[in-house]
Design an enzyme around this catalytic site. Structure first.
Site, mmCIF file in Angstrom:
data_model
loop_
_atom_site.group_PDB
_atom_site.id
_atom_site.type_symbol
_atom_site.label_atom_id
_atom_site.label_comp_id
_atom_site.label_asym_id
_atom_site.label_seq_id
_atom_site.Cartn_x
_atom_site.Cartn_y
_atom_site.Cartn_z
ATOM 1 N N HIS A 101 42.334 38.505 34.760
ATOM 2 C CA HIS A 101 41.437 37.526 35.378
ATOM 3 C C HIS A 101 39.959 37.868 35.168
ATOM 4 C CE1 HIS A 101 44.007 34.750 37.435
ATOM 5 N NE2 HIS A 101 44.540 35.631 38.247
ATOM 6 N N GLU A 150 45.535 41.057 37.538
ATOM 7 C CA GLU A 150 44.194 40.937 38.123
ATOM 8 C C GLU A 150 43.110 41.270 37.101
ATOM 9 O OE1 GLU A 150 44.181 39.382 40.847
ATOM 10 O OE2 GLU A 150 46.331 39.660 41.175
ATOM 11 N N GLU A 164 41.461 38.921 42.446
ATOM 12 C CA GLU A 164 40.747 39.436 41.286
ATOM 13 C C GLU A 164 39.228 39.461 41.400
ATOM 14 O OE1 GLU A 164 42.576 36.517 41.297
ATOM 15 O OE2 GLU A 164 41.435 34.906 40.343
#
Ligand SMILES: *[C@@H]1O[C@H](CO)[C@@H](O)[C@H](O)[C@H]1NC(C)=O
Ligand SMILES: *[C@@H]1O[C@H](CO)[C@@H](O)[C@H](O)[C@H]1NC(C)=O
Ligand SMILES: *[C@@H]1O[C@H](CO)[C@@H](O)[C@H](O)[C@H]1NC(C)=O
Ligand SMILES: *[C@@H]1O[C@H](CO)[C@@H](O)[C@H](O)[C@H]1NC(C)=O
Ligand SMILES: *[C@@H]1O[C@H](CO)[C@@H](O)[C@H](O)[C@H]1NC(C)=O
Ligand SMILES: [Zn+2]
Length: 947
Positions: free
Chosen positions: A385, A382, A348
């Site tokens: 994040h 991702e 991420e």
């Protein structure tokens, strides 16, 4: 990063629960040194030049210095194309990278040394400056060369609390071959017929720094709490593009060879989130409001539209998060890049999310429709994040669940918002609850939030990226959201994100804000008190409800019933009966506690943990179990769908822990002959997998297969019109279940299934390259056709594997090749894994894993792993062990494992071997105790069928 690292989707299906947790009560922690950080005295002054080689006091950096910004130059000398000159024998290529960095920091405690991290770098030319007076301080660099990765810059003069300083260092290192730090990735561009042409090979450099590899890229304060801003400049070959975390400020050609790309300053962030790539990749753009979104991949893949799907959903997902968090994504651009090599499958990095290309690219008409689900989940994970992890970061790696649990939990909502037809919410339970339940039932599990002192070395930190942090983290958050209500929960996390933007937190900070939201809602629950047992204790409870007496009690659920436990939890219990709607009671103590609500007066059933919102299992008295099973067999629809799956799962696992008869667990699968829904089937298949693994080398196998054929026949026929025509039903859970139907039917020898698979595969072999098998069904049909076939089928699949340019097709074929029952083919295939030209290193572990899971290949794989441990374990030693040991259930196998643990250098896989040993002991005993009963049960169920 996502869970199930290094494992493609095809393999994920056969991967039940890989239990890799590094920390745990039984393992002694290596804490090398102790130091009282609150000590007011500065670090003792070293003699200058230093004569001692005193080791630093702890594995953690001293807190005397606080970094504020880094100005960094990186210059990877790599060429993206290898130019072979006539007279040069070795390829013209270089893996050197050079650079320098200046870190500005604030001193909060007098010190004579600057400690920072550096690994595998040559560091030189230190220059320390007092920024307030502009004076230079004489210094020398000293590497400790131990597990701490500490680089010490020893000073001639004290750095004083309150002062501002800077440190310049030049460094050089090598671009890694092993997917860590700054690493090399290669691919072939151009016509596949030129595969052998070295001129077709392309190289790129990319970074992967989580959790502790930033120190391989440049000397830095490599701890998540040491946040700073980064001014990055990349000097790269003229014909390449450099991507960084932030938007490009300026990109200029400096001479015939080099280009200089300077990026805007990054947000304040942890070192592990830094990233850059240098490649010839191209991109597709899909801007969303203020954010320019670009998805990069191999030029060929972009031209063929393979990044289109990812590109089309990214903006929607970003927008979804911005709305629910009420905080905008911090940057003006978001790049995603599909790398030929990456382990884990995604990372991420703020503003530059990296993916393993197979997990991001989608090929219309070739990729399974279900692959879209994986792509959407991964992107959603991702992007979550970017808030949970990047904007607000855990203080230390012991609470990585605050990153990973949240990303996992949130991604579910994002996917549901963007792709409602995926029906992702139900699958979420399968994905996470069962995986967490499995790992957390071992005595060697660990709490979500273990003490920070227990997580110090890189191996211990890496070990935190496990099913507990991801799946239990997500499930525990879901339980809390259910208890306080989603509105209160979301309000709490919004306040939490706002309060800690740019900072670091621990779980108490989170509970504080959920509490605030709860208080504002005039509720009285004490969140920290409720949650404490779920985060600070390992494991989870099983509650037992006795509908005769209304009594209920809890105890820790452990597979190993001989382990004593006095743990207890604060448990929210949602329940219903066949005559009343759902309601909730709490169980605060161990019990037994009596509840009138749980007394069955007129023989009605009671069902608890409706929709599996709680992280616990439920057991009942025999009578209630019987009533629930009768309900399932007469009209299963009276029981909520998720609970139909959960009843099966609970029954099997309670039996495994000896809290319930194994025959009752088996009885819980009887209703499947009429069941068409995915969740109950999937649950039963996963649980029966254990029976298959324990018994497919024994006489139980015959009647067991006969029973499964009988049960699956209805399901197989339900999808038969689709399957025979190689088409698929509309909704995603039916699509999943169609695959289950084929898998169970074919692997248990339902003749019409095997015929179908062979026919579809033969049509492909005879068709001059037109493959009419539906993309959803390819993986299963390839595997079943290779299993039923011989050399011809295998070699066809192998050639297709070699020539395919499509990563998901390649993965499917790679898996299918492991399905053969021919020993000599399996041996040949194992040999191929040693040749990176045939099987890439990152695919080695999952390939051997599949061979090891095949009953015909298990013993071969076990020998092979031991013979070639050094090479094959690079791709994931834990995975290899998990695959090969999954059938171990004899004393001999146990001894072999123990010898293996004693004799081999296992590194991070040591822990997995310990788990495998524990599991093997459990298996030995289980088989001894259950074999006869199980055999009788299967024989009884199939007395009238031929096998
Ligand atoms: C290559 O080798 C040939 C013959 O040995 C020589 O004449 C020529 O100068 C060499 N070229 C280079 C670039 O070294
Ligand atoms: C490699 O190739 C480049 C470009 O042709 C050339 O400039 C460079 O000198 C070569 N280096 C070596 C070590 O042969
Ligand atoms: C750091 O590296 C860059 C790029 O190579 C260079 O231009 C700069 O002069 C270096 N800084 C110092 C102080 O050497
Ligand atoms: C359980 O889930 C189903 C389907 O998602 C939903 O319709 C039902 O209301 C839920 N039941 C409870 C008690 O939350
Ligand atoms: C339930 O209570 C009855 C009556 O006390 C008892 O006989 C039975 O063993 C209990 N069952 C369980 C599972 O606790
Ligand atoms: Zn993640």
């Amino acid at each position: 990063m996502p869970f199930q690292t290094g494992m493609s989707k095809v393999f994920a299906g056969i991967f039940v629960a890989l239990t890799v947790s590094i920390i745990g009560g039984t393992i002694a922690m290596v804490i090398l040194y102790k130091m009282d950080l609150s000590e007011a005295n500065p670090t003792p002054r070293p003699t200058f030049p230093p004569t001692t080689t005193e080791l630093p006091p702890v594995m953690r950096l001293p807190k005397s210095l606080v970094p504020e910004s880094y100005t960094i130059f990186f210059q990877p000398h790599l060429y993206t194309r290898i130019i072979e000159e006539v007279n040069v024998t070795s390829p013209n290529q270089t893996f050197l990278f050079t650079g320098n960095s200046t870190v500005h920091f604030h001193c909060v405690q007098n010190t004579f040394s600057i400690y920072l991290h550096s690994r595998d770098l040559t560091v030189s030319d230190p220059l320390v400056r007092n920024e307030d007076t502009n004076e230079r301080i004489r210094s020398i660099v000293k590497h400790h060369g131990d597990e701490t990765d500490f680089l010490e810059v020893q000073l001639d003069d004290v750095l004083e609390a309150g002062g501002n300083y800077s440190l310049f260092l030049a460094f050089r290192g090598e671009i890694s071959d092993y997917l860590e730090g700054l690493f090399l990735s290669t691919y072939v561009e151009g016509n596949p017929e030129y595969e052998d042409d070295p001129n077709a090979e392309r190289c790129l450099a990319a970074t992967n720094l989580q959790p502790t590899d930033a120190r391989r890229l440049f000397p830095c304060f490599d701890e998540p709490e040491m946040k700073a801003v980064f001014y990055v400049t990349i000097i790269h070959r003229r014909d390449t593009t450099a991507l960084g975390n932030a938007a490009v400020q300026e990109s200029v050609i400096i001479d015939d060879e080099w280009k200089r790309t300077r990026f805007h300053v990054t947000p304040r962030m942890s070192t592990y989130l830094l990233a850059f790539t240098v490649s010839e990749f191209t991109s597709v753009e899909s801007s969303y409001e203020r954010v320019k979104i670009k998805t990069y991949a191999r030029p060929e893949a972009i031209a063929a539209g393979h990044a289109q799907y990812a590109s089309s959903i990214t903006g929607k997902i970003l927008s979804f998060y911005e709305k629910i968090f009420e905080i905008n994504y911090e940057q003006s651009k978001l790049d995603q890049i599909a790398l030929p090599d990456l382990n884990p499958s995604a990372m991420e990095n703020w503003g530059l999310v990296t993916y393993q290309q197979g997990d991001l690219l989608y090929q219309e008409g070739v990729s399974s429709l279900l692959h879209k689900e994986e792509i959407a989940k991964l992107i959603a994970h991702e992007l979550a994040h970017q808030w949970f992890g990047n904007l607000v970061t855990m203080k230390w790696w012991n609470e990585v669940w605050l990153n990973e649990g949240f990303a996992t939990y949130m991604s579910d909502f994002a996917v549901n918002a963007v792709e409602p037809a995926f029906n992702i919410k139900d699958l979420f339970v399968m994905d996470n609850l069962h995986i967490a339940f499995e790992e957390d039932a071992l005595a060697s599990s660990h709490p979500l939030s273990p003490p920070a002192e227990d997580v110090q070395t890189t191996a211990e930190i890496t070990g935190m990226f496990d099913a507990i942090s991801y799946s239990k983290g997500a499930i525990v958050l879901r339980m809390l959201a259910d208890v306080v209500g989603e509105t209160v929960f979301n309000k709490g996390i919004k306040m939490y994100l706002k309060a800690f933007k740019g900072e670091n937190t621990d779980h108490n900070n989170l509970w504080d804000f959920i509490q605030k939201a709860e208080d504002e809602n005039r509720e009285t629950k004490n969140i920290a008190e409720l949650m404490h047992p779920w985060t600070n204790q390992m494991g989870y409870p099983v509650i037992t409800i006795n509908t005769t007496t209304g009594e209920i009690y809890q105890k820790q659920f452990l597979f190993n019933h001989s382990v004593e436990s006095s743990l207890s939890w604060k448990i929210p219990i949602n329940y219903m009966s066949n005559v009343s709607a759902s309601a909730r009671v709490w169980l605060y103590a161990t019990g037994p506690v009596k509840y009138e609500e749980f007394i069955s007066n007129k023989g009605e059933w009671i069902l608890a943990n409706i929709n599996c919102t709680g992280y616990y299992r439920v057991n009942y008295n025999q009578e209630n179990w019987q009533r629930l099973l009768t309900q399932l067999e007469t009209n299963q629809h009276r029981i909520p769908l998720m609970n139909r799956g959960q009843l099966v799962d609970d029954a099997f696992n309670l039996a495994r822990a000896k809290l319930l008869d194994v025959t009752l667990a088996l009885n819980s699968t009887r209703f499947l002959s009429k069941e068409k829904e995915y969740l109950p089937w999937e649950s039963a298949i996963r649980n029966l997998k254990y029976f298959v693994l324990m018994f497919d080398r024994t006489e139980v196998n015959g009647p067991m297969q006969a029973y499964l054929r009988k049960q699956v026949k209805g399901l197989y026929n339900y999808f038969r019109n689709y399957t025979d025509n190689s088409t698929v039903p509309e909704d995603h859970s039916s699509q999943h279940n169609q695959i289950n139907a084929i898998q169970v039917a074919c692997s248990n020898g339902l003749p019409e299934c095997i015929e179908m698979a062979q026919k579809q595969f033969a049509d492909w072999m005879n068709s001059n390259n037109t493959n009419n098998i539906h993309p959803n069904l390819r993986s299963t049909i390839y595997c079943q056709a290779v299993a039923a076939g011989g050399k011809k089928e295998w070699e066809f699949a192998w050639n297709k594997y070699l020539s395919s340019r499509d990563t998901s097709e390649k993965d499917q074929l790679r898996h299918a090749l492991s399905c053969t029952r021919k020993i000599w083919l399996l041996n040949r295939y194992l040999e191929y894994t040693l040749d990176p030209e045939k099987i890439r290193l990152m695919d080695v572990a999952s390939t051997i894993f599949s061979i090891g899971r095949n009953v015909a290949g298990q013993a071969l794989a076990w020998n092979f792993i031991r013979a070639h441990w050094e090479y094959v374990s690079q791709g994931g030693g834990s995975l290899l062990i998990a695959g090969v040991s999954s059938r171990f259930s004899t004393q001999f196998e146990l001894e072999e494992l123990e010898r293996f643990q004693a004799d081999y250098d296992l590194g991070a896989a040591y822990r997995t071997v310990s788990l495998a040993i524990e599991q093997t002991c459990v298996n030995i005993q289980w088989v001894r105790e259950n074999r006869d009963t199980v055999l009788q049960w299967f024989e009884g169920e199939t007395a009238t069928v031929e096998w």
